[in-house]
Design a protein around this motif. Structure first.
Motif, PDB file in Angstrom:
ATOM      1  N   MET A   1       7.985  38.840   9.314  1.00 52.78           N
ATOM      2  CA  MET A   1       8.809  37.872  10.005  1.00 52.78           C
ATOM      3  C   MET A   1       8.454  37.928  11.482  1.00 52.78           C
ATOM      4  N   GLU A   2       8.365  36.757  12.088  1.00 49.41           N
ATOM      5  CA  GLU A   2       8.084  36.700  13.523  1.00 49.41           C
ATOM      6  C   GLU A   2       9.127  35.833  14.215  1.00 49.41           C
ATOM      7  N   LEU A   3       9.351  36.098  15.487  1.00 53.47           N
ATOM      8  CA  LEU A   3      10.259  35.282  16.283  1.00 53.47           C
ATOM      9  C   LEU A   3       9.460  34.155  16.917  1.00 53.47           C
ATOM     10  N   ILE A   4      10.055  32.954  16.912  1.00 53.23           N
ATOM     11  CA  ILE A   4       9.393  31.806  17.522  1.00 53.23           C
ATOM     12  C   ILE A   4      10.362  31.102  18.471  1.00 53.23           C
ATOM     13  N   SER A   5       9.831  30.263  19.325  1.00 53.97           N
ATOM     14  CA  SER A   5      10.634  29.521  20.292  1.00 53.97           C
ATOM     15  C   SER A   5      11.140  28.211  19.672  1.00 53.97           C
ATOM     16  N   ARG A   6      12.068  27.580  20.345  1.00 56.45           N
ATOM     17  CA  ARG A   6      12.558  26.271  19.895  1.00 56.45           C
ATOM     18  C   ARG A   6      11.425  25.252  19.871  1.00 56.45           C
ATOM     19  N   GLU A   7      10.534  25.363  20.850  1.00 58.53           N
ATOM     20  CA  GLU A   7       9.405  24.439  20.908  1.00 58.53           C
ATOM     21  C   GLU A   7       8.473  24.632  19.707  1.00 58.53           C
ATOM     22  N   GLN A   8       8.239  25.882  19.343  1.00 62.99           N
ATOM     23  CA  GLN A   8       7.401  26.152  18.175  1.00 62.99           C
ATOM     24  C   GLN A   8       8.070  25.643  16.896  1.00 62.99           C
ATOM     25  N   ARG A   9       9.384  25.860  16.802  1.00 63.55           N
ATOM     26  CA  ARG A   9      10.109  25.358  15.630  1.00 63.55           C
ATOM     27  C   ARG A   9      10.002  23.841  15.555  1.00 63.55           C
ATOM     28  N   SER A  10      10.207  23.180  16.668  1.00 68.34           N
ATOM     29  CA  SER A  10      10.134  21.727  16.706  1.00 68.34           C
ATOM     30  C   SER A  10       8.743  21.232  16.291  1.00 68.34           C
ATOM     31  N   ALA A  11       7.718  21.893  16.785  1.00 69.26           N
ATOM     32  CA  ALA A  11       6.350  21.497  16.436  1.00 69.26           C
ATOM     33  C   ALA A  11       6.124  21.637  14.928  1.00 69.26           C
ATOM     34  N   LEU A  12       6.639  22.688  14.334  1.00 67.06           N
ATOM     35  CA  LEU A  12       6.493  22.876  12.890  1.00 67.06           C
ATOM     36  C   LEU A  12       7.296  21.830  12.110  1.00 67.06           C
ATOM     37  N   LEU A  13       8.500  21.541  12.577  1.00 68.03           N
ATOM     38  CA  LEU A  13       9.342  20.572  11.875  1.00 68.03           C
ATOM     39  C   LEU A  13       8.721  19.185  11.856  1.00 68.03           C
ATOM     40  N   TRP A  14       8.131  18.798  12.961  1.00 69.33           N
ATOM     41  CA  TRP A  14       7.634  17.430  13.078  1.00 69.33           C
ATOM     42  C   TRP A  14       6.117  17.354  12.926  1.00 69.33           C
ATOM     43  N   ALA A  15       5.562  18.275  12.148  1.00 71.71           N
ATOM     44  CA  ALA A  15       4.112  18.301  11.927  1.00 71.71           C
ATOM     45  C   ALA A  15       3.698  17.486  10.703  1.00 71.71           C
ATOM     46  N   GLY A  16       4.582  16.676  10.198  1.00 73.30           N
ATOM     47  CA  GLY A  16       4.214  15.784   9.112  1.00 73.30           C
ATOM     48  C   GLY A  16       4.428  16.320   7.710  1.00 73.30           C
ATOM     49  N   ARG A  17       5.367  17.271   7.559  1.00 70.07           N
ATOM     50  CA  ARG A  17       5.681  17.796   6.229  1.00 70.07           C
ATOM     51  C   ARG A  17       7.163  17.618   5.953  1.00 70.07           C
ATOM     52  N   PRO A  18       7.511  17.341   4.698  1.00 68.49           N
ATOM     53  CA  PRO A  18       8.943  17.248   4.379  1.00 68.49           C
ATOM     54  C   PRO A  18       9.609  18.611   4.560  1.00 68.49           C
ATOM     55  N   PHE A  19      10.911  18.582   4.818  1.00 66.41           N
ATOM     56  CA  PHE A  19      11.632  19.849   4.912  1.00 66.41           C
ATOM     57  C   PHE A  19      13.027  19.727   4.343  1.00 66.41           C
ATOM     58  N   LEU A  20      13.568  20.884   4.037  1.00 65.38           N
ATOM     59  CA  LEU A  20      14.937  21.032   3.560  1.00 65.38           C
ATOM     60  C   LEU A  20      15.694  21.784   4.640  1.00 65.38           C
ATOM     61  N   LYS A  21      16.948  21.432   4.859  1.00 69.12           N
ATOM     62  CA  LYS A  21      17.749  22.189   5.815  1.00 69.12           C
ATOM     63  C   LYS A  21      19.059  22.589   5.157  1.00 69.12           C
ATOM     64  N   LEU A  22      19.343  23.876   5.242  1.00 66.12           N
ATOM     65  CA  LEU A  22      20.579  24.426   4.694  1.00 66.12           C
ATOM     66  C   LEU A  22      21.409  24.934   5.864  1.00 66.12           C
ATOM     67  N   GLU A  23      22.596  24.351   6.050  1.00 69.47           N
ATOM     68  CA  GLU A  23      23.502  24.741   7.139  1.00 69.47           C
ATOM     69  C   GLU A  23      24.694  25.465   6.536  1.00 69.47           C
ATOM     70  N   LEU A  24      25.010  26.614   7.122  1.00 73.02           N
ATOM     71  CA  LEU A  24      26.058  27.471   6.557  1.00 73.02           C
ATOM     72  C   LEU A  24      27.213  27.753   7.511  1.00 73.02           C
ATOM     73  N   ARG A  25      27.150  27.285   8.738  1.00 72.36           N
ATOM     74  CA  ARG A  25      28.173  27.607   9.740  1.00 72.36           C
ATOM     75  C   ARG A  25      29.138  26.435   9.926  1.00 72.36           C
ATOM     76  N   ASP A  26      30.322  26.744  10.444  1.00 73.15           N
ATOM     77  CA  ASP A  26      31.304  25.694  10.713  1.00 73.15           C
ATOM     78  C   ASP A  26      31.240  25.152  12.133  1.00 73.15           C
ATOM     79  N   SER A  27      30.475  25.800  13.017  1.00 74.95           N
ATOM     80  CA  SER A  27      30.294  25.253  14.369  1.00 74.95           C
ATOM     81  C   SER A  27      29.023  25.827  14.989  1.00 74.95           C
TER      82      SER A  27
END
Length: 169
Positions: A1-27
């Motif tokens: 496991m590695e730590l990444i930045s918000r920018e790295q996460r964003s780049a991975l999310l919008w790199a042209g692949r479908p994704f699933l998101k699971l949200e578990l918090r109330d706020s």
């Protein structure tokens, strides 16, 4: 496991692949400005806050990618989740598939301990502190962990109610 930045996460999310998101918090503290605008009834500020996300969703959907999200929520909904319910139709209209799942229905589901984005070969966890602030983003490519999170998402998806059918308690 590695730590990444918000920018790295964003780049991975919008790199042209479908994704699933699971949200578990109330706020989430990250949305404080959006939450405050909703409380004030400032529809313009809400729309401005959501515009970048909606543009990305529309781009991904136009390219033929599927984006699915499950929100596991306590009921009755917290004020924060009520906000999300009220504004989620914008994302649904943009093409995101959204379902709501009552926390009372997930006791028997194996779920990850943190919110996550699941892609074909990786999982990204959003880790939050007790003050609802994001404290780190973890990236893992372990195939067993990716499959665990994908299966958790699909199990939650199967139990969840589509946005247009969900009636907040």
């Amino acid at each position: 496991m590695e730590l990444i930045s918000r920018e790295q996460r964003s780049a991975l999310l919008w790199a042209g692949r479908p994704f699933l998101k699971l949200e578990l918090r109330d706020s989430y503290a990250i949305d404080d400005d959006l939450f405050a605008a909703w409380r004030r009834g400032d529809d313009r500020a809400v729309a401005e806050s959501m515009a970048p996300w909606l543009k990305q969703v529309e781009t991904e959907i136009a390219a033929g990618r599927r984006l699915r999200r499950v929100r596991v929520v306590s009921e009755p909904l917290s004020e924060y989740q009520r906000t999300l319910f009220d504004i989620s139709q914008f994302g649904v209209d943009a093409g995101e598939e959204l379902r709501w799942l009552s926390r009372r229905l997930v006791s028997g589901l194996p779920l990850p301990g943190n919110d996550c984005f699941v892609m074909e070969d990786l999982v990204m966890f959003n880790v939050h502190g007790g003050n609802d602030e994001q404290v780190e983003i973890q990236l893992d490519r372990d195939p067993d962990l990716v499959e665990f999170c994908r299966n958790a998402f699909e199990s939650a998806w199967d139990l969840a109610t589509p946005h247009h059918e969900y009636k907040p308690a």
